[in-house]
Design a protein around this motif. Structure first.
Motif, PDB file in Angstrom:
ATOM      1  N   LYS A  53       5.150   5.686  11.745  1.00  0.00           N
ATOM      2  CA  LYS A  53       6.545   5.976  11.404  1.00  0.00           C
ATOM      3  C   LYS A  53       6.761   7.346  10.772  1.00  0.00           C
ATOM      4  N   GLY A  54       5.689   8.104  10.598  1.00  0.00           N
ATOM      5  CA  GLY A  54       5.842   9.398   9.936  1.00  0.00           C
ATOM      6  C   GLY A  54       6.155   9.250   8.464  1.00  0.00           C
ATOM      7  N   GLU A  55       5.831   8.098   7.904  1.00  0.00           N
ATOM      8  CA  GLU A  55       6.078   7.804   6.497  1.00  0.00           C
ATOM      9  C   GLU A  55       4.937   6.955   5.967  1.00  0.00           C
ATOM     10  N   PHE A  56       4.727   7.013   4.659  1.00  0.00           N
ATOM     11  CA  PHE A  56       3.815   6.075   4.035  1.00  0.00           C
ATOM     12  C   PHE A  56       4.577   4.766   3.809  1.00  0.00           C
ATOM     13  N   PRO A  57       3.878   3.648   3.804  1.00  0.00           N
ATOM     14  CA  PRO A  57       4.580   2.363   3.649  1.00  0.00           C
ATOM     15  C   PRO A  57       5.327   2.292   2.331  1.00  0.00           C
ATOM     16  N   SER A  58       6.518   1.692   2.373  1.00  0.00           N
ATOM     17  CA  SER A  58       7.302   1.548   1.143  1.00  0.00           C
ATOM     18  C   SER A  58       6.576   0.666   0.138  1.00  0.00           C
ATOM     19  N   LYS A  59       5.765  -0.243   0.636  1.00  0.00           N
ATOM     20  CA  LYS A  59       4.952  -1.088  -0.233  1.00  0.00           C
ATOM     21  C   LYS A  59       3.512  -0.597  -0.194  1.00  0.00           C
ATOM     22  N   ARG A  60       3.114   0.098  -1.215  1.00  0.00           N
ATOM     23  CA  ARG A  60       1.750   0.630  -1.247  1.00  0.00           C
ATOM     24  C   ARG A  60       0.713  -0.480  -1.288  1.00  0.00           C
ATOM     25  N   LEU A  83       3.007  -2.445  -8.316  1.00  0.00           N
ATOM     26  CA  LEU A  83       2.286  -3.300  -7.368  1.00  0.00           C
ATOM     27  C   LEU A  83       2.614  -4.772  -7.604  1.00  0.00           C
ATOM     28  N   SER A  84       2.756  -5.172  -8.868  1.00  0.00           N
ATOM     29  CA  SER A  84       3.093  -6.570  -9.174  1.00  0.00           C
ATOM     30  C   SER A  84       4.448  -6.944  -8.603  1.00  0.00           C
ATOM     31  N   PHE A  85       5.429  -6.059  -8.743  1.00  0.00           N
ATOM     32  CA  PHE A  85       6.767  -6.349  -8.224  1.00  0.00           C
ATOM     33  C   PHE A  85       6.768  -6.369  -6.700  1.00  0.00           C
ATOM     34  N   GLU A  86       5.935  -5.531  -6.072  1.00  0.00           N
ATOM     35  CA  GLU A  86       5.832  -5.561  -4.614  1.00  0.00           C
ATOM     36  C   GLU A  86       5.272  -6.893  -4.129  1.00  0.00           C
ATOM     37  N   MET A  87       4.281  -7.411  -4.837  1.00  0.00           N
ATOM     38  CA  MET A  87       3.618  -8.647  -4.422  1.00  0.00           C
ATOM     39  C   MET A  87       4.469  -9.883  -4.706  1.00  0.00           C
ATOM     40  N   MET A  88       5.360  -9.798  -5.696  1.00  0.00           N
ATOM     41  CA  MET A  88       6.187 -10.929  -6.092  1.00  0.00           C
ATOM     42  C   MET A  88       7.304 -11.146  -5.077  1.00  0.00           C
ATOM     43  N   LYS A  89       7.441 -12.337  -4.525  1.00  0.00           N
ATOM     44  CA  LYS A  89       8.448 -12.622  -3.496  1.00  0.00           C
ATOM     45  C   LYS A  89       9.197 -13.903  -3.842  1.00  0.00           C
ATOM     46  N   PRO A  90      10.521 -13.810  -4.114  1.00  0.00           N
ATOM     47  CA  PRO A  90      11.270 -12.578  -4.395  1.00  0.00           C
ATOM     48  C   PRO A  90      11.001 -12.127  -5.826  1.00  0.00           C
ATOM     49  N   LEU A 147      13.645   0.858 -13.251  1.00  0.00           N
ATOM     50  CA  LEU A 147      14.276   1.384 -12.036  1.00  0.00           C
ATOM     51  C   LEU A 147      13.259   1.640 -10.938  1.00  0.00           C
ATOM     52  N   ASP A 148      12.080   2.134 -11.316  1.00  0.00           N
ATOM     53  CA  ASP A 148      11.027   2.351 -10.325  1.00  0.00           C
ATOM     54  C   ASP A 148      10.608   1.031  -9.684  1.00  0.00           C
ATOM     55  N   CYS A 149      10.494  -0.009 -10.492  1.00  0.00           N
ATOM     56  CA  CYS A 149      10.143  -1.334  -9.951  1.00  0.00           C
ATOM     57  C   CYS A 149      11.257  -1.852  -9.043  1.00  0.00           C
ATOM     58  N   LEU A 150      12.495  -1.616  -9.458  1.00  0.00           N
ATOM     59  CA  LEU A 150      13.645  -2.062  -8.662  1.00  0.00           C
ATOM     60  C   LEU A 150      13.644  -1.395  -7.289  1.00  0.00           C
ATOM     61  N   ASN A 151      13.178  -0.146  -7.243  1.00  0.00           N
ATOM     62  CA  ASN A 151      13.192   0.621  -5.995  1.00  0.00           C
ATOM     63  C   ASN A 151      11.815   0.718  -5.344  1.00  0.00           C
ATOM     64  N   SER A 152      10.913  -0.177  -5.694  1.00  0.00           N
ATOM     65  CA  SER A 152       9.537  -0.109  -5.197  1.00  0.00           C
ATOM     66  C   SER A 152       9.371  -0.738  -3.822  1.00  0.00           C
ATOM     67  N   GLY A 153      10.454  -1.258  -3.260  1.00  0.00           N
ATOM     68  CA  GLY A 153      10.337  -1.966  -1.987  1.00  0.00           C
ATOM     69  C   GLY A 153      10.186  -3.456  -2.176  1.00  0.00           C
TER      70      GLY A 153
END
Length: 782
Positions: free
Chosen positions: A355-362, A508-515, A746-752
Motif C-alpha cells: 500500500k505504500g504505507e506502514f500498517p496503521s497497527k504496528r 500496542l495494548s490499545f491496538e490489541m484490545m478489541k474494542p 490522544l495517541d492511543c485514540l488515533n493508534s488504529g
C-alpha cells in the motif's frame, strides 16, 4: 667492476677471495661475469633440480587452480548466484539484492562490563538502543575481515545475513574479484549431514567435496587432494548451528578436515548462541555480523524494491525513496529500530510494498516478525531442532517471553543478569503441567531454555558476559503489552501512563484490545482524577476554560474549540506563567550594574520551562486535535498588545515602545525546546540579546520598574487571570504528569484501535476541562 655495478670495491674483493657476499650482490656479479651462480656456490645437482621442479610445480598448480575454477564456475553460480527471500515467489539475483555487511572483530557477548556500564549515558528512546554494544567498536567491511584471517567463524543472530554474506564471498572469488588464486567451495552443512546419514560408508567431508567436483567434470580425486594439500581452496561452510545434536560426528569430521588441510582458508557461519560448536581458539577467529546502520538500511531497501519491481526499475526507485522517507519519520521510530537485520528489514519492505504505507497497527507488523523468527525462518529451510524448548508450543513460548518482558519492563530493566532471567523462566515452567519441579531440574531446564531461545530465535541475546536483554526494545515492549492485554490488567497498565518510556506499550495494548472503548474511557477518567482533588488547579482550569470560550467566539477562531483550548493552555503556561516570573525578576533588577546577570535570569527560567515541559505538552495536544493549529498565525500576546495599543496610542507612545521591546526580548526564549537547543541559541544570540538589553536601558533609564509592572498587569488583565498563580512543587509535578498523559491518550485514540465514534467524540470534547464541567456534561447526556 665495482664502478660498473655501482657496488663497493670490498664486496667485489670478497667475491673473488671466496668470502661471504650477500645473495643479491652474489647474483649480480655472477650475471656480469656470465657465470652460473649455482656452480660458483657449489650447489648440489639434486638441489638445483629440486628448485627447478618446485618452480615448474608452482606453475602446474596455478594452472590447475585456474582450470578447476573454470569448470566449477557454473556450479558456484548455481549454488550462490541467487537467493530466495521470504514471501517473494521467485529467486532474486544475489548481486541485485546484496548489501555489504560490516563485521565486529570483538564478540559482544564475550565482553565483561556491568549492567551499569551498559546503561550509563544511554537513552532507550534513541535509534541506537538495539545496537548499543555495537557502536563502541569499529565496524570492519566483511571482505576486509575475511582477508585478515585465514580461519574465520562468522557468528550472528538469526536472519543477520550470514548465509548471504558467505554466498557473496563465493561469488566474488568465482568472478576473480577476491582471492582469484583459490578455488571456492561452498557447502551447506545441513545437506552434508543429511547425505552423510544416508551413506552406509564413512562419508567424510573430503568425499563430499570430491562428489561436488565430480559433478563439474573433475573426477580425478588426486587433483582435488593436490589443491587441498597446497592450500589453494577457499572453503565456505554454512550453518554449523543447523547440524542437529545427534550429528556430533559431523563436527568431528570438520575438525579433522581443517587440521589436515590447514593451509586452505576456511569460513564457517553459525548462530551466535550455538555454544556447543566450539573450535579451538588457536584455529579460528570469532567475529560477529553487525546490525545494519542507517546507510545500509537505505541501500538494502533501494535494492529490494528495484528487485521486486521486475522490469520497472524507476518505479522501484520511487517506492524505495518513499519507503526511506516514511521510515525516518518520528512516528515510525519503533519500526526503524526493529528493521536493522536483513530478515526483519525484508519483512518491513514487503509489508510497505502493498500500500505504500506502514500498517496503521504496528502490532500486526511485530506479530509477523515474531512469526518469522519463531516459526517461518526455520521451516522455510527445512530445519528441525530437537531440544526441550522445541517441545514447547508456540503459545507457551509467547507466554513465557511475555512474562519475562513484563517483569523486567516494569522494573525498568532493559538488561538483566543471566541468573535473574533464568529464575523468571523457572517460575514459568512451574506453571506448566508435567514439569519436574525439583530445584535441580528447574535450574537445568531454565538454563537450557535460555540458550535455546537465544540460539534458535535470537529474541533474547547475551549483550555481555552473563548479561541479557531482548534483541530489540520493540519486542520487549510488544511482549509487555501482550502480557497486560491477555490478563486484562488495566489498573496495572494505567499506573504507568505518566511514564514516558511506556508510550509504545500503551499504543500496542490499545491496538490489541478489541474494542478499545472501555480502556480509552478508563484512561480518560484516570487522567481527569489527577487534578480532581486540587481545588487550586481546578479553579485555574475553570478560568482557562471560560476565557478560551470568550476568545474563541470573539475572534471567530477557524479551528475546533478543543484544539484552541489546548493552545490557550499553552499560552498561559508559556507567556503568563514563566514570562510573568521573568518580568517579576526584572522589576527588582538594576540594569545599570550588571547586564549579564539579566541574561542568566532568562536562561534559568528557560531551563525551568524545559524541565517541566508544560507548554510543549499542551501545544502537542492542540496539534493532535487539529494538525493546522500549529500553523495558525495567531499569537495571543499579539492580540492583547494590539488591544492595548488601540486604547493607549495617544496616551504614552514611549510605554508602548517599551512593551514591544519586552515582547521582542522574550519571544526567542519561547522557541527553545531542550537544553542542547538552548546552549546553541545562547551561543548564537548572546550578542543580539545583549544589544536588546542596551536598547531597553535607553528607554528604561528612569521608568523600567514601572514599565515592567505595566507589562505584568497587562498579562493579568487581558488573560482574565485573577491571581498571580504560584504552583507548589507537588502541583508542578501533577501538572507535568497531566499534560504528558493527555497527548498519550490522544495517541492511543488515533493508534488504529477499534473505537466507536461516540467514545471518540466524548474524549476529544472533554480534554483539559475542569471536573465540574465534565460532570455537568455527563448529567446532560444522562
Amino acid at each position: 667492476m665495482a664502478a660498473e655495478l655501482q657496488i663497493s670495491r670490498t664486496i667485489v674483493q670478497n667475491f673473488f677471495a671466496g668470502k661471504p657476499v650477500s645473495r643479491g650482490y652474489f647474483h649480480k656479479i655472477c650475471k656480469k661475469l656470465k657465470l652460473d651462480w649455482r656452480e660458483i656456490a657449489d650447489l648440489p645437482k639434486d638441489e638445483k633440480s629440486e628448485l627447478e621442479e618446485k618452480k615448474q610445480g608452482t606453475h602446474k598448480i596455478d594452472a590447475l587452480v585456474q582450470e578447476v575454477r573454470q569448470k566449477r564456475h557454473e556450479k558456484i553460480q548455481y549454488q550462490c548466484g541467487t537467493m530466495r527471500m521470504l514471501d517473494i515467489s521467485q529467486p532474486v539475483a544475489l548481486a541485485d539484492i546484496y548489501t555489504d555487511v560490516n563485521i565486529l572483530e570483538q564478540i559482544t557477548s564475550k565482553s565483561s562490563p556491568k549492567i551499569s556500564d551498559l546503561v550509563q549515558g544511554f537513552n532507550p528512546e534513541s535509534d541506537d538502543f538495539d545496537r548499543l554494544d555495537r557502536v563502541v567498536q569499529e565496524r570492519v567491511p566483511g571482505l576486509l575481515a575475511v582477508s585478515r584471517y585465514c580461519k574465520l567463524m562468522v557468528l550472528g543472530k538469526p536472519g543477520a545475513g550470514k548465509t548471504t554474506f558467505l554466498q557473496w564471498v563465493a561469488i566474488k572469488c568465482d568472478l576473480g574479484d577476491f582471492q582469484s588464486d583459490r578455488v571456492p567451495i561452498f557447502i551447506r552443512l545441513k545437506y552434508f549431514a543429511e547425505d552423510t546419514r544416508r551413506d552406509d560408508s564413512e562419508f567424510k567431508l573430503l568425499n563430499y567435496i570430491s562428489q561436488e567436483f565430480s559433478d563439474c567434470g573433475i573426477a580425478d580425486k588426486s587433483l582435488i587432494e593436490m589443491i587441498l594439500t597446497k592450500g589453494k581452496a577457499l572453503i565456505l561452510l554454512d550453518g554449523l548451528d543447523e547440524v542437529s545434536e545427534e550429528d556430533d560426528e559431523i563436527v568431528k569430521h570438520i575438525r579433522q578436515f581443517v587440521n589436515k588441510y590447514f593451509k586452505n582458508q576456511f569460513i564457517i557461519t553459525c548462530r551466535i548462541a550455538a555454544q556447543k560448536y566450539i573450535f579451538s581458539v588457536e584455529n579460528f577467529t570469532d567475529v560477529e555480523v553487525a546490525d545494519f546502520n542507517h546507510e545500509q538500511v537505505a541501500a538494502f531497501a533501494t535494492k529490494w524494491f528495484i528487485a521486486v519491481a521486475r522490469n520497472d526499475a524507476e518505479g522501484g526507485k520511487a517506492t524505495a525513496k518513499l519507503f526511506i522517507k516514511k521510515l525516518n519519520l518520528p512516528e515510525n521510530k519503533p519500526i526503524r529500530k526493529l528493521a536493522v537485520t536483513p530478515i526483519l528489514l525484508n519483512l518491513t519492505c514487503f509489508v510497505f510494498q502493498a500500500k505504500g504505507e506502514f500498517p496503521s497497527k504496528r502490532s500486526k507488523l511485530y506479530e509477523q516478525g515474531l512469526d518469522i523468527l519463531l516459526v517461518t525462518w526455520d521451516e522455510s529451510r527445512g530445519i528441525q531442532r530437537d531440544d526441550f524448548y522445541h517441545n514447547l508450543s508456540l503459545e507457551h513460548k509467547i507466554e513465557l517471553l511475555s512474562q519475562v518482558a513484563a517483569i523486567t519492563f516494569e522494573k525498568t530493566r532493559y538488561f538483566f543478569e543471566q541468573d535473574e532471567v533464568e529464575r523468571y523462566i523457572a517460575d514459568y515452567l512451574r506453571t506448566l503441567p508435567n514439569t519436574q519441579n525439583d530445584r535441580a531440574s528447574l535450574q537445568q531446564n531454565s538454563k537450557a531454555l535460555l540458550k535455546s531461545i537465544e540460539a534458535e530465535h535470537g529474541l533474547l541475546v547475551e549483550r555481555a558476559r552473563g548479561i541479557y536483554s531482548f534483541s530489540h526494545l520493540t519486542f520487549q515492549e510488544y511482549f509487555t503489552a501482550k502480557w497486560f492485554v491477555e490478563r486484562t490488567d488495566w489498573q496495572g497498565l494505567m499506573s504507568h501512563m505518566s511514564e514516558k518510556g511506556w508510550r509504545e506499550v500503551f499504543l500496542l495494548s490499545f491496538e490489541m484490545m478489541k474494542p478499545a472503548d472501555s480502556l480509552l474511557l478508563l484512561m480518560k477518567r484516570k487522567i481527569d482524577l489527577m487534578l480532581a482533588s486540587d481545588n487550586y488547579l481546578q479553579n485555574l482550569f475553570s478560568e482557562i476554560y471560560q476565557k478560551s470560550k470568550l476568545l474563541y467566539e470573539l475572534f471567530d477562531i477557524p479551528y475546533r474549540f478543543e484544539s484552541f483550548l489546548a493552545y490557550y493552555h499553552d499560552f498561559l503556561l508559556r507567556y503568563a506563567y514563566y514570562n510573568l516570573k521573568l518580568a517579576s525578576c526584572l522589576i527588582d533588577y538594576d540594569f545599570e550594574i550588571d547586564y549579564n546577570s539579566a541574561f542568566k535570569i532568562m536562561k534559568n527560567l528557560v531551563e525551568i520551562q524545559v524541565n517541566y515541559g508544560f507548554s510543549s505538552a499542551a501545544l502537542h495536544i492542540s496539534v493532535k486535535l487539529d494538525s493546522q493549529i500549529g500553523n495558525y498565525p495567531m499569537n495571543l500576546i499579539d492580540i492583547f498588545l494590539s488591544e492595548h495599543t488601540d486604547n493607549s496610542r495617544s496616551q504614552n507612545i514611549d510605554k508602548l515602545l517599551a512593551i514591544h521591546r519586552i515582547k521582542a526580548l522574550l519571544r526567542p526564549i519561547n522557541i527553545v525546546r531542550n537544553s542542547s537547543e538552548l546552549e546553541e541559541y545562547l551561543k548564537d544570540h548572546f550578542k543580539e540579546i545583549n544589544d536588546r538589553i542596551y536598547q531597553l536601558i535607553e528607554i528604561w533609564k528612569s521608568s523600567h520598574k514601572l514599565l515592567v509592572s505595566s507589562f505584568k498587569s497587562l498579562i493579568f488583565n487581558n488573560s482574565n487571570i485573577g491571581n498571580d498563580w504560584q504552583f507548589s512543587e507537588q502541583q508542578q509535578k501533577i501538572l507535568h504528569q497531566y499534560y504528558n498523559a493527555n497527548p498519550l491518550l490522544l495517541d492511543c485514540l488515533n493508534s488504529g484501535c477499534e473505537v466507536s465514534p461516540a467514545v471518540r467524540q466524548e474524549i476529544e470534547e472533554t480534554l483539559l476541562l475542569p471536573i465540574a464541567e465534565i460532570e455537568q456534561r455527563q448529567q446532560q447526556i444522562s
